[in-house]
Design a protein around this motif. Structure first.
Motif, PDB file in Angstrom:
ATOM      1  N   GLN A 170       0.880  -1.257   0.055  1.00 36.93           N
ATOM      2  CA  GLN A 170      -0.010   0.194  -0.051  1.00 36.93           C
ATOM      3  C   GLN A 170       0.906   1.162  -0.053  1.00 36.93           C
ATOM      4  O   GLN A 170       0.458   2.287  -0.824  1.00 36.93           O
ATOM      5  CB  GLN A 170      -0.893  -0.200   1.214  1.00 36.93           C
ATOM      6  CG  GLN A 170      -1.910  -0.996   1.056  1.00 36.93           C
ATOM      7  CD  GLN A 170      -2.710  -1.204   2.624  1.00 36.93           C
ATOM      8  OE1 GLN A 170      -2.173  -0.937   3.701  1.00 36.93           O
ATOM      9  NE2 GLN A 170      -3.831  -2.090   2.518  1.00 36.93           N
ATOM     10  N   VAL A 171       1.814   1.278   0.933  1.00 42.51           N
ATOM     11  CA  VAL A 171       2.766   2.453   0.873  1.00 42.51           C
ATOM     12  C   VAL A 171       3.630   2.703  -0.306  1.00 42.51           C
ATOM     13  O   VAL A 171       3.717   3.892  -1.012  1.00 42.51           O
ATOM     14  CB  VAL A 171       3.804   2.455   2.176  1.00 42.51           C
ATOM     15  CG1 VAL A 171       4.621   3.373   2.107  1.00 42.51           C
ATOM     16  CG2 VAL A 171       2.837   2.247   3.545  1.00 42.51           C
ATOM     17  N   CYS A 186       3.472   5.380  -3.132  1.00 41.02           N
ATOM     18  CA  CYS A 186       4.583   6.445  -3.559  1.00 41.02           C
ATOM     19  C   CYS A 186       4.846   6.367  -5.009  1.00 41.02           C
ATOM     20  O   CYS A 186       5.175   7.331  -5.600  1.00 41.02           O
ATOM     21  CB  CYS A 186       5.879   5.896  -2.782  1.00 41.02           C
ATOM     22  SG  CYS A 186       5.876   6.171  -0.935  1.00 41.02           S
ATOM     23  N   LEU A 187       4.332   5.099  -5.786  1.00 39.23           N
ATOM     24  CA  LEU A 187       4.625   5.304  -7.027  1.00 39.23           C
ATOM     25  C   LEU A 187       3.605   5.910  -7.844  1.00 39.23           C
ATOM     26  O   LEU A 187       3.769   6.518  -8.920  1.00 39.23           O
ATOM     27  CB  LEU A 187       4.509   3.758  -7.435  1.00 39.23           C
ATOM     28  CG  LEU A 187       5.965   2.923  -7.166  1.00 39.23           C
ATOM     29  CD1 LEU A 187       5.608   1.447  -7.368  1.00 39.23           C
ATOM     30  CD2 LEU A 187       7.069   3.099  -8.357  1.00 39.23           C
ATOM     31  N   TYR A 188       2.410   5.944  -7.246  1.00 39.09           N
ATOM     32  CA  TYR A 188       1.272   6.670  -7.957  1.00 39.09           C
ATOM     33  C   TYR A 188       0.471   7.459  -6.766  1.00 39.09           C
ATOM     34  O   TYR A 188      -0.431   7.230  -6.394  1.00 39.09           O
ATOM     35  CB  TYR A 188       0.277   5.606  -8.369  1.00 39.09           C
ATOM     36  CG  TYR A 188      -0.639   6.160  -9.319  1.00 39.09           C
ATOM     37  CD1 TYR A 188      -0.432   6.988 -10.638  1.00 39.09           C
ATOM     38  CD2 TYR A 188      -2.308   6.102  -8.854  1.00 39.09           C
ATOM     39  CE1 TYR A 188      -1.599   7.475 -11.173  1.00 39.09           C
ATOM     40  CE2 TYR A 188      -3.160   6.549  -9.730  1.00 39.09           C
ATOM     41  CZ  TYR A 188      -2.924   7.301 -10.816  1.00 39.09           C
ATOM     42  OH  TYR A 188      -4.127   7.586 -11.476  1.00 39.09           O
ATOM     43  N   PRO A 189       1.222   8.618  -6.725  1.00 42.59           N
ATOM     44  CA  PRO A 189       0.553   9.725  -5.494  1.00 42.59           C
ATOM     45  C   PRO A 189      -0.849   9.947  -5.749  1.00 42.59           C
ATOM     46  O   PRO A 189      -1.423  10.632  -4.812  1.00 42.59           O
ATOM     47  CB  PRO A 189       1.363  10.998  -5.742  1.00 42.59           C
ATOM     48  CG  PRO A 189       2.862  10.368  -6.544  1.00 42.59           C
ATOM     49  CD  PRO A 189       2.193   9.453  -7.323  1.00 42.59           C
ATOM     50  N   GLU A 190      -1.507   9.801  -6.868  1.00 39.76           N
ATOM     51  CA  GLU A 190      -3.084  10.030  -6.787  1.00 39.76           C
ATOM     52  C   GLU A 190      -3.519   9.255  -5.571  1.00 39.76           C
ATOM     53  O   GLU A 190      -4.662   9.623  -5.183  1.00 39.76           O
ATOM     54  CB  GLU A 190      -3.435   9.721  -8.118  1.00 39.76           C
ATOM     55  CG  GLU A 190      -3.233  10.634  -9.343  1.00 39.76           C
ATOM     56  CD  GLU A 190      -3.669  12.280  -8.940  1.00 39.76           C
ATOM     57  OE1 GLU A 190      -4.909  12.175  -8.608  1.00 39.76           O
ATOM     58  OE2 GLU A 190      -2.978  12.775  -9.278  1.00 39.76           O
ATOM     59  N   ALA A 204      -1.164   4.195   6.063  1.00 45.06           N
ATOM     60  CA  ALA A 204      -0.521   3.960   4.885  1.00 45.06           C
ATOM     61  C   ALA A 204      -0.339   5.344   3.987  1.00 45.06           C
ATOM     62  O   ALA A 204       1.129   5.558   3.561  1.00 45.06           O
ATOM     63  CB  ALA A 204      -0.982   2.902   3.985  1.00 45.06           C
ATOM     64  N   ARG A 205      -1.277   6.129   3.808  1.00 42.86           N
ATOM     65  CA  ARG A 205      -1.058   7.401   3.162  1.00 42.86           C
ATOM     66  C   ARG A 205      -0.160   8.195   3.823  1.00 42.86           C
ATOM     67  O   ARG A 205       0.556   9.076   3.156  1.00 42.86           O
ATOM     68  CB  ARG A 205      -2.658   7.836   2.836  1.00 42.86           C
ATOM     69  CG  ARG A 205      -3.330   7.145   1.951  1.00 42.86           C
ATOM     70  CD  ARG A 205      -4.818   7.797   1.622  1.00 42.86           C
ATOM     71  NE  ARG A 205      -5.728   7.223   2.738  1.00 42.86           N
ATOM     72  CZ  ARG A 205      -6.929   7.976   3.187  1.00 42.86           C
ATOM     73  NH1 ARG A 205      -6.866   9.321   2.536  1.00 42.86           N
ATOM     74  NH2 ARG A 205      -7.559   7.619   3.946  1.00 42.86           N
ATOM     75  N   LEU A 208       7.761  10.610   0.651  1.00 45.45           N
ATOM     76  CA  LEU A 208       7.840  11.294  -0.577  1.00 45.45           C
ATOM     77  C   LEU A 208       8.337  12.746  -0.218  1.00 45.45           C
ATOM     78  O   LEU A 208       9.268  13.274  -0.878  1.00 45.45           O
ATOM     79  CB  LEU A 208       6.437  11.466  -1.246  1.00 45.45           C
ATOM     80  CG  LEU A 208       6.027  10.345  -2.024  1.00 45.45           C
ATOM     81  CD1 LEU A 208       4.532  10.546  -2.429  1.00 45.45           C
ATOM     82  CD2 LEU A 208       6.898   9.943  -3.042  1.00 45.45           C
ATOM     83  N   ARG A 209       8.027  13.322   0.933  1.00 42.65           N
ATOM     84  CA  ARG A 209       8.682  14.495   1.106  1.00 42.65           C
ATOM     85  C   ARG A 209      10.255  14.272   1.440  1.00 42.65           C
ATOM     86  O   ARG A 209      10.908  15.238   1.204  1.00 42.65           O
ATOM     87  CB  ARG A 209       8.271  14.916   2.689  1.00 42.65           C
ATOM     88  CG  ARG A 209       6.685  15.570   2.445  1.00 42.65           C
ATOM     89  CD  ARG A 209       6.228  16.499   3.762  1.00 42.65           C
ATOM     90  NE  ARG A 209       6.503  15.646   4.996  1.00 42.65           N
ATOM     91  CZ  ARG A 209       5.090  15.146   5.443  1.00 42.65           C
ATOM     92  NH1 ARG A 209       4.015  15.165   4.846  1.00 42.65           N
ATOM     93  NH2 ARG A 209       5.460  14.308   6.538  1.00 42.65           N
TER      94      ARG A 209
END
Length: 426
Positions: free
Chosen positions: A66-67, A71-75, A86-87, A94-95
């Motif tokens: 999920q994480v 990270c791969l698809y920020p949408e 997880a989000r 990502l930051r």
């Protein structure tokens, strides 16, 4: 690779054709024999020869996927299909990425946040022994880390060629790794009749006998062992550390199986912990690199490629050379680094993903607990999910209508298992 390549004809035979598929000589032999007899591999065949958990059917941990997916698809960060923790973890990671993207390079030693997570994990594991994030190097798995260290240690020819002590039996690729780096393997035998014990007397005998062939500069130890599965005692580890100090050997400690100790009364203790508990005579002088990865243990994420090495007592000029070597192989996979961060800092009790994180192959946490308890401690109890326990809670049922001596043994086994279970999943 020109020099070592010429010395390894069996590799030239295997590394041929457009597909370039690596395989072991034994695997090729088995396939050839099957073709010779006109046989096809049975669909019921279970290949238990590879240390690849997902290939053998192990399900991935949902929180990891999920994480990494977010990270791969920020949408997905805005989608309630993923748990909020997880989000949040994905946003935080990502930051820490350059440009806020896993498509960017990271620093050569890894994302600083992941280095800190690994450092905190090591300190917790070792009961508060300090760990410096600057001494953590993130790599594409433990083998990549090992190759970097071997490249640093391997030099010289003839009597001056670097020798690396390695207890046998050992996985077959290790000798190949030494050969590619120009080092000489110095084999020493483990004692099977004593539980694959590693004896200092054998190490002393071997190192004296090998000085006519090379210059021993390092020792490689796998604990828990591969392929033997033995787990070193504190006394055994202390003996190896003292031996390394006497002989001025660099310790290469492979601890990727530290989460896979299941024998009753057997406990994994890290070399780092023992080293620091032996006092400044050793903790300030013995040089060591300890390795771990996401490929083994409860994660089994071989394909994501993530691991680390912690360096101990390395002089600053040598650390600079090491960083230069890391730069030649570029940074490790950012997805592997994300999975490594989760291994080092998993969901905690109270987090939305915690109950799911404890499930394996669709099993409720209490079912998992009871299954492992039966398998590892020969103790049969019933899972609370069979009795309608409240969502997010986990229980076991024990019948206490048993003789006192039986109940005492039940509680003893339960205590030993429970502490081991918590150390693995907390």
């Amino acid at each position: 690779m020109i020099g070592p390549w010429k010395r390894m004809p069996f590799l030239r035979k295997m590394y041929s054709g457009k597909r370039r598929i690596w395989s072991s000589p034994l695997e090729n032999q088995i396939k050839a024999e099957a073709q010779q007899w006109g046989q096809k591999p049975s669909k019921h065949l279970i290949d238990a020869s590879w240390g690849d958990a997902h290939r053998l059917g192990m399900k991935p941990i949902s929180f990891v996927r999920q994480v990494t997916a977010a990270c791969l698809y920020p949408e997905l960060l805005h989608s309630e299909t993923l748990p909020v923790d997880a989000r949040m973890r994905a946003q935080r990671l990502l930051r820490e990425c350059y440009g806020g993207s896993v498509g960017a390079y990271s620093a050569m030693s890894g994302i600083p946040h992941v280095q800190r997570s690994v450092s905190d994990f090591i300190s917790r594991r070792d009961g508060g022994v300090p760990s410096d994030p600057d001494n953590i190097a993130i790599c594409n798995g433990s083998q990549s880390a090992l190759l970097v260290i071997l490249k640093l240690l391997s030099y010289g020819k003839g009597l001056n060629q670097t020798g690396v002590l390695a207890p046998l039996p050992i996985y077959s690729l290790f000798k190949l790794m030494l050969t590619t780096q120009g080092a000489f393997m110095v084999p020493c035998q483990l004692f099977e009749e004593e539980g694959w014990a590693l004896k200092v007397e054998e190490l002393r005998r071997v190192i004296q006998a090998t000085r006519s062939h090379c210059t021993p500069r390092a020792m490689y130890v796998i604990n828990p062992g591969n392929p033997t599965g033995h787990v070193q005692s504190r006394e055994s580890i202390e003996g190896v550390i003292q031996f390394a100090a006497e002989e001025r050997l660099f310790l290469l400690i492979d601890e990727v199986y530290q989460d896979s100790v299941h024998m009753e009364g057997c406990e994994f203790i890290s070399y780092k912990k023992v080293l620091f508990e032996m006092g400044p005579e050793y903790s300030d002088t013995v040089q060591m690199a300890s390795l771990h990865s996401i490929s083994k243990g409860f994660m089994g994420e071989c394909g994501l490629r993530g691991g680390y090495m912690e360096l101990v007592n390395i002089d600053p000029p040598v650390m600079n050379v090491l960083h230069t070597l890391l730069a030649t192989v570029a940074c490790s996979s950012l997805i592997g680094q994300i999975a490594l961060d989760i291994m080092a800092d998993p969901p905690q009790e109270g987090d939305p993903s915690y109950p799911t994180y404890l499930k394996v192959a669709g099993m409720d946490a209490s079912q998992l607990y009871c299954s492992r308890l039966l398998e590892e401690a020969d103790l049969c109890v019933e899972p609370g999910c069979e009795y309608g326990q409240r969502e997010g809670t986990h229980h076991i049922r024990i019948c206490v209508l048993t003789p006192t001596e039986n109940l005492e043994e039940v509680l003893r086994r339960l205590r030993v298992f429970h502490l081991r279970f918590l150390s693995q999943f907390s």
